[in-house]
Design a protein around this motif. Sequence first.
Motif, PDB file in Angstrom:
ATOM      1  N   LYS A 141       0.829  -1.205   0.000  1.00 43.22           N
ATOM      2  CA  LYS A 141       0.000   0.000   0.000  1.00 43.22           C
ATOM      3  C   LYS A 141       0.864   1.256   0.000  1.00 43.22           C
ATOM      4  CE  LYS A 141      -3.918  -0.176   0.445  1.00 43.22           C
ATOM      5  NZ  LYS A 141      -5.026  -0.250  -0.537  1.00 43.22           N
ATOM      6  N   MET A 142       1.917   1.248   0.809  1.00 44.79           N
ATOM      7  CA  MET A 142       2.787   2.419   0.894  1.00 44.79           C
ATOM      8  C   MET A 142       3.600   2.609  -0.383  1.00 44.79           C
ATOM      9  SD  MET A 142       4.027   2.450   4.873  1.00 44.79           S
ATOM     10  CE  MET A 142       2.913   1.831   6.141  1.00 44.79           C
ATOM     11  N   VAL A 173      -0.366   3.607   7.758  1.00 46.25           N
ATOM     12  CA  VAL A 173      -0.781   4.174   6.481  1.00 46.25           C
ATOM     13  C   VAL A 173      -1.374   5.565   6.671  1.00 46.25           C
ATOM     14  CG1 VAL A 173      -2.419   3.952   4.579  1.00 46.25           C
ATOM     15  CG2 VAL A 173      -1.117   1.957   5.336  1.00 46.25           C
TER      16      VAL A 173
END
Length: 236
Positions: A141-142, A173
């Motif tokens: 995700k990052m 996040v």
Amino acid sequence: MLELKNVSTQYGQIPILMNVSINLEAGEAVCLLGANGAGKTTLLKTILGMVKPVSGEVVFNGQVISKLPPHQIIKSGIAIVPEREGLFPKLSLENNLLMGAYYEEDKAKIQERVKEVFKIFPWIEKRIHQKAGTLSGGERKMLGVARALLANPQVMLMDEPSLGLAPATVNEVFTVIQNIKKEKNIALLIIEQNAQKALSVVERGYVLQKGSIIVQGTSEELYNDDFVQKSYLCVD
């Protein structure tokens, strides 16, 4: 900066969005809350030109972009962090990252953006030659966020940044999102089901239900709204 004006869409004869109007100012963070099937992803696809409105229009920096193809919309300054990241698992973190700068021809600018991204995500620099397929869900995700930043966007669309992540990773996040808000003059539109987290990092928000905006206001107003509390904040 970005505005949807009375936008309606449909798949075949099935209506998905109905007269949706939202706006996003420069440097502002806004969330769009909604359950599965509310039309949130369709709204993102409409902004990106993947779904064309049957009525209404999408305006970016004063220009109607509703009829433009997706690649022109992205090139104009809108980046997306998709729900499933869309990474290339067999490629290195470096090659995945550089895909974000696909439309930038100036290599010096690309390298400068890479350095800026490393300041936010130092772990990427340390593992730059590692294959993306070996990353955890939170790391993927990052990396998706980092890739979007490499496009130097004016607007970043984030589709369900907390989806499928452990609570501790969700915190990481959203800490990254807060850091981006502080350090970058980027407008953020965050599509999210986790209202608690989303409202903690935005100035304003909208609630989408069955294709229509039913509630809108500041983050404080949404926190105190009876419907939002019962439906998204688990407050009796």
